[in-house]
Design an enzyme around this catalytic site. Structure first.
Site, short mmCIF file in Angstrom:
data_model
loop_
_atom_site.label_atom_id
_atom_site.label_comp_id
_atom_site.label_asym_id
_atom_site.label_seq_id
_atom_site.Cartn_x
_atom_site.Cartn_y
_atom_site.Cartn_z
N HIS A 150 0.80 -1.23 0.00
CA HIS A 150 0.00 0.00 0.00
C HIS A 150 0.84 1.28 0.00
CE1 HIS A 150 -3.86 2.07 1.33
NE2 HIS A 150 -4.19 1.31 0.31
N LYS A 152 3.04 4.50 -1.20
CA LYS A 152 2.98 5.42 -2.33
C LYS A 152 4.19 6.34 -2.19
CE LYS A 152 -1.76 5.19 -1.06
NZ LYS A 152 -1.84 3.85 -0.60
N ASP A 157 16.91 9.62 -7.90
CA ASP A 157 18.38 9.68 -7.85
C ASP A 157 18.96 9.33 -6.48
OD1 ASP A 157 18.41 10.44 -10.50
OD2 ASP A 157 18.52 12.58 -10.08
#
Ligand code: ZN
Length: 222
Positions: A150, A152, A157
């Protein structure tokens, strides 16, 4: 006599205090040369055209009906993602937003190393960008556990963390109340890099099949 000593003690205290304030400032500058990037983006984003971000050429004129030249939370998010010059590690539950898909594909074709971790159940929903990313040759791994993957978050870089409640879907960007934190703070970045690395390794299907117990019956000779 005692008054003089008090004055002297207070004077010394002031000197010590100003020295320690200076020392703190010096330490801060020493540890953090330049300003650390920190930004919070609030969604839903203002509806605006983002074509200019993909086509920065000044000769390009977009004729779409959306407002142009408007900086929105979404355009900021796109810019941060497109700022990747060496790698993008993306760990996102649902990914169906076409502009974000376009940005990731653009990075891949620019030679940026892109790794995508997503949830198995949501990788196959209608409108999912995952198929297109795989087709383009981007490394995608699906979390196949019994619980949702779940997260996000994205790491650009290895230096910039983008994290919050926002799934990479159109509904999240244009409809929902969501938040995204963009930060270069090393203390915040480090655990996310570590978690990505852990999830990336434990969702290596080839490794899992080799280890035996998760080998599917119809794939006897992978
Ligand atoms: Zn436009």
């Amino acid at each position: 006599m005692s008054v003089m000593w008090t004055v002297k003690a207070v004077g010394l205290g002031v000197v010590a205090l100003s020295l320690s304030v200076e020392l703190l400032g010096w330490l801060q500058r020493r540890l953090r040369p330049g300003k650390t990037l920190n930004e919070v983006l609030i969604f839903p984003s203002e509806l605006a055209c983002v074509e200019r971000i993909f086509n920065p050429s000044s000769s390009y004129t977009c004729l779409c009906p959306f407002p142009h030249g408007v900086e929105s939370s979404f355009s900021r998010l796109l810019r941060y993602i497109l700022s990747a010059s060496s790698s993008l590690d993306l760990c996102v539950f649902a990914f169906s937003n076409m502009d974000l898909g376009r940005a990731v594909l653009a990075l891949h074709s620019r030679g940026v190393t892109v790794r995508v971790l997503t949830d198995k159940d949501y990788a196959a929903i209608p409108g999912s960008q995952i198929g297109a990313l795989r087709k383009a040759g981007i490394c995608v791994r699906c979390s196949a556990g019994s619980v949702y993957m779940h997260h996000k978050f994205a790491v650009v870089d290895g230096q910039l963390l983008i994290t919050g409640s926002l799934n990479w879907t159109l509904a999240a960007v244009q409809g929902n109340m969501e938040n995204v934190v963009v930060t270069e703070e090393p203390d915040l970045l480090r655990p996310f890099i570590k978690e990505f690395h852990r999830l990336w390794l434990c969702n290596d299907r080839a490794q899992n099949y080799r280890s035996g117990d998760q080998k599917p019956a119809h794939h006897q000779n992978p």
